[in-house]
Design a protein around this motif. Structure first.
Motif, PDB file in Angstrom:
ATOM      1  N   THR A 310      30.026  41.289  40.721  1.00  4.76           N
ATOM      2  CA  THR A 310      30.704  41.510  39.444  1.00  4.76           C
ATOM      3  C   THR A 310      31.849  42.502  39.608  1.00  4.76           C
ATOM      4  O   THR A 310      32.952  42.301  39.074  1.00  4.76           O
ATOM      5  CB  THR A 310      29.712  42.025  38.387  1.00  4.76           C
ATOM      6  N   GLU A 311      31.606  43.574  40.354  1.00  3.91           N
ATOM      7  CA  GLU A 311      32.653  44.567  40.564  1.00  3.91           C
ATOM      8  C   GLU A 311      33.823  43.990  41.358  1.00  3.91           C
ATOM      9  O   GLU A 311      34.985  44.282  41.077  1.00  3.91           O
ATOM     10  CB  GLU A 311      32.076  45.795  41.268  1.00  3.91           C
ATOM     11  N   ALA A 313      34.705  40.816  41.387  1.00  2.00           N
ATOM     12  CA  ALA A 313      35.384  39.863  40.500  1.00  2.00           C
ATOM     13  C   ALA A 313      36.277  40.566  39.487  1.00  2.00           C
ATOM     14  O   ALA A 313      37.307  40.022  39.073  1.00  2.00           O
ATOM     15  CB  ALA A 313      34.356  38.998  39.784  1.00  2.00           C
ATOM     16  N   ARG A 314      35.902  41.761  39.064  1.00  2.00           N
ATOM     17  CA  ARG A 314      36.650  42.486  38.034  1.00  2.00           C
ATOM     18  C   ARG A 314      37.634  43.499  38.601  1.00  2.00           C
ATOM     19  O   ARG A 314      38.327  44.188  37.849  1.00  2.00           O
ATOM     20  CB  ARG A 314      35.672  43.194  37.092  1.00  2.00           C
ATOM     21  N   SER A 315      37.707  43.595  39.922  1.00  3.75           N
ATOM     22  CA  SER A 315      38.570  44.595  40.549  1.00  3.75           C
ATOM     23  C   SER A 315      40.031  44.169  40.499  1.00  3.75           C
ATOM     24  O   SER A 315      40.358  42.991  40.324  1.00  3.75           O
ATOM     25  CB  SER A 315      38.149  44.810  42.010  1.00  3.75           C
ATOM     26  N   ALA A 316      40.918  45.122  40.686  1.00  5.72           N
ATOM     27  CA  ALA A 316      42.351  44.838  40.708  1.00  5.72           C
ATOM     28  C   ALA A 316      42.723  43.965  41.898  1.00  5.72           C
ATOM     29  O   ALA A 316      43.724  43.238  41.862  1.00  5.72           O
ATOM     30  CB  ALA A 316      43.125  46.150  40.740  1.00  5.72           C
ATOM     31  N   ARG A 318      40.942  41.456  43.047  1.00  6.76           N
ATOM     32  CA  ARG A 318      40.065  40.290  42.993  1.00  6.76           C
ATOM     33  C   ARG A 318      40.559  39.180  43.926  1.00  6.76           C
ATOM     34  O   ARG A 318      41.744  38.791  43.868  1.00  6.76           O
ATOM     35  CB  ARG A 318      40.009  39.748  41.561  1.00  6.76           C
ATOM     36  N   LYS A 343      29.349  37.103  35.191  1.00  6.73           N
ATOM     37  CA  LYS A 343      29.944  37.826  36.312  1.00  6.73           C
ATOM     38  C   LYS A 343      31.405  37.433  36.557  1.00  6.73           C
ATOM     39  O   LYS A 343      32.024  37.901  37.516  1.00  6.73           O
ATOM     40  CB  LYS A 343      29.101  37.581  37.575  1.00  6.73           C
ATOM     41  N   GLN A 344      31.938  36.531  35.719  1.00 13.79           N
ATOM     42  CA  GLN A 344      33.333  36.095  35.819  1.00 13.79           C
ATOM     43  C   GLN A 344      33.642  35.465  37.173  1.00 13.79           C
ATOM     44  O   GLN A 344      34.645  35.770  37.827  1.00 13.79           O
ATOM     45  CB  GLN A 344      34.275  37.266  35.546  1.00 13.79           C
ATOM     46  N   ASP A 346      34.194  31.971  39.669  1.00 10.22           N
ATOM     47  CA  ASP A 346      34.756  30.623  39.608  1.00 10.22           C
ATOM     48  C   ASP A 346      33.692  29.572  39.872  1.00 10.22           C
ATOM     49  O   ASP A 346      33.692  28.505  39.256  1.00 10.22           O
ATOM     50  CB  ASP A 346      35.886  30.477  40.632  1.00 10.22           C
TER      51      ASP A 346
END
Length: 416
Positions: A310-311, A313-316, A318, A343-344, A346
Motif C-alpha cells: 500500500t505504501e 502504491a501511494r508513494s510519489a 509509485r 490498496k490501489q 492495478d
C-alpha cells in the motif's frame, strides 16, 4: 508475449474426446507464424481424422514409429531434432503414465524421449481420474524432469461430471507455449519483486512466520530477467538459488523488507510485484532473553507491521504497474477485488492456499488474475510456466507509454 514466428512445434495428440480442440490450437499457432507438425496415437485417430489435422497444419500427420519415407527410416529422431517445442494435448491419464514411466513403444512417446526441445503436457481426463493419487504421482514425476504442465481446467465434462480435468482452451495452451520464448519486451526496464516469508522475532530463539516457500516470487524474478528487465528480488529467508541475472536483497523481518522496498523504488520502476507473504504483526517488544515456559498460557502483545504494498502504491515514486498477491482460503475473488481497491493496485493475483495441491510449497499453482476489467482463471501449471504467463500479462497490462517514460527517466538519471 514471446514470439512463435518461425518456431517449430510438434503436437502429440492422444485418444481423448478433447482431441477436437487441437484443430483450433493448430490454427492459433500457425497464425502466430509457427510451423506445426502432428503426431497422433491410434486412440486419437478414433476422435479426429489425420486428414483434418493434415489440412490445418499443412504437413502429413505422423502415426507410425517406423516410417519408410523418413530419411534413414528414423522419423522419430528427425522430428525430435526439428522441434523447438513439443506439446502433448490432450494428454490422457494413460499418456501421462507412459510419459512418466519413460515408455518408448510408439512414435509419440519415443519422440518425447528423443527431443531436446522443451516438453509441455496439457492433461484431459475425467475429474476422478485427475484426482487419483497415481495421476498426481505421474504429474510430479514429469514436473521433476522439467516438463511444463498446462491445466487442466475445471468445468462440465463429456461424461457429465463437473470438476478439474477439462483440456485447457487452445488460447491458453498457445499462451503457455508462447511465454516460454521470451520477447525481451522489458529490455531497459526495471522490475522489483518481493518473495518468501518474513520472520518476526519474539525472543532470541522464536519467531512468527508462515509457510511461504518463495518459489512463486523467484520464478517471477527469473521470468522478468529473461524478458530483459533489470530485476531486483527482495526476499525473506528461503533456501532457493538466486535466478541468473537477478539482484537479490536478503531480509528477515517485515520492517527490513519495507525499508528495502522504499529504497529500491526510488529509481524509476516499471513493475512492482508484491508476492511475499509479509507478516501482518510483530512483537510489540522483542524479549532480550528466551521466554521461559510458565503456566498453561502465554500472552503476546503484537503490533501492526507497515503495509508495504500500500505504501509503495501511494508513494510519489509509485511504479508504473502495481501487482499484488492475495493468498486466500475462502471467497477468493471477492477478497482479491477488495484488496485491489483498498490498496490501489492495478492487478491482484489470487490463489487458494487452502488447497494442498497448489500454493505454498507446491511446484504448481492455479491463480486468478483480477483487475479493473474483471477476473480470469489461469489453469494449473508449474510455477515456472505460470511466472512466464504472468510477466507476459504484466507487459500487456502496463499503462500505455509508461515503459517509454520510465526508460527515459532512467536514461536521464544515467546522464546526470
Amino acid at each position: 508475449m514471446g514470439h512463435l514466428h518461425n518456431r517449430n512445434i510438434i503436437i502429440g495428440v492422444t485418444g481423448g474426446i478433447a482431441a477436437y480442440k487441437i484443430a483450433e490450437l493448430i490454427r492459433l499457432l500457425r497464425g502466430d507464424g509457427a510451423a506445426v507438425r502432428i503426431i497422433m496415437s491410434r486412440g486419437a485417430q478414433a476422435f479426429v481424422t489425420p486428414l483434418t489435422l493434415q489440412s490445418l497444419s499443412g504437413f502429413p500427420v505422423h502415426t507410425e514409429l517406423l516410417d519408410e519415407t523418413a530419411e534413414m527410416g528414423m522419423g522419430h529422431i528427425e522430428l525430435a531434432r526439428w522441434a523447438d517445442a513439443f506439446i502433448v494435448a490432450p494428454a490422457t491419464a494413460d499418456a501421462l503414465a507412459r510419459l512418466a514411466a519413460g515408455r518408448a513403444d510408439d512414435l509419440l512417446t519415443t519422440t518425447a524421449l528423443a527431443t531436446p526441445a522443451p516438453v509441455f503436457v496439457a492433461p484431459a481426463m475425467n475429474q476422478q481420474m485427475w484426482k487419483n493419487a497415481a495421476t498426481a504421482t505421474n504429474i510430479q514425476r514429469l514436473i521433476d524432469r522439467g516438463v511444463e504442465i498446462i491445466g487442466p481446467s475445471a468445468g462440465e465434462q463429456a461424461c457429465g461430471d463437473v470438476g478439474l480435468g477439462r483440456l485447457s482452451e487452445p488460447a491458453q495452451i498457445r499462451a503457455a507455449i508462447s511465454a516460454h520464448f521470451p520477447s525481451r519486451a522489458l529490455e531497459g526496464r526495471r522490475v522489483v519483486i518481493t518473495a518468501g516469508p518474513t520472520r518476526e522475532p519474539l525472543d532470541p530463539v522464536r519467531y512468527i512466520s508462515n509457510h511461504s516457500s518463495g518459489k512463486m516470487g523467484f520464478a517471477l524474478a527469473q521470468a522478468a530477467a529473461e524478458a530483459g528487465a533489470e530485476t531486483v528480488l527482495i526476499s525473506g529467508p528461503v533456501t532457493l538459488d538466486t535466478p541468473e541475472g537477478v539482484t537479490r536483497v536478503n531480509v528477515d523481518t517485515a520492517l527490513q523488507m519495507h525499508e528495502a522496498c522504499v529504497q529500491h523504488i526510488k529509481k524509476p520502476t516499471a513493475i512492482f510485484i508484491g508476492s511475499a507473504a509479509v507478516a501482518d504483526y510483530r512483537a510489540e517488544v522483542e524479549a532480550p532473553q528466551k521466554i521461559k515456559k510458565v503456566g498453561d498460557t502465554l500472552t503476546l502483545n503484537l503490533t501492526r507491521n507497515p503495509d508495504i504494498i500500500t505504501e509503495v502504491a501511494r508513494s510519489a515514486s509509485r511504479p508504473s504497474l502495481m501487482v499484488g498477491f492475495a493468498a486466500e482460503t475462502e471467497h477468493l475473488i471477492d477478497h482479491a477485488e477488495a484488496k485491489r481497491l483498498a490498496k490501489q493496485l492495478d492487478v491482484v493475483i489470487a490463489n487458494d492456499v487452502s488447497r494442498a495441491d497448489i500454493g505454498f510449497n507446491s511446484d504448481v499453482n492455479m491463480v486468478s488474475w483480477v483487475d479493473s476489467m474483471g477476473h480470469d482463471v489461469i489453469p494449473i501449471t508449474t510455477k515456472r510456466n505460470l511466472a512466464k504467463l504472468l510477466i507476459a500479462r504484466c507487459i500487456a497490462r502496463m499503462p500505455q507509454n509508461c515503459a517509454d517514460d520510465e526508460h527515459r527517466a532512467t536514461q536521464s538519471e544515467d546522464d546526470s
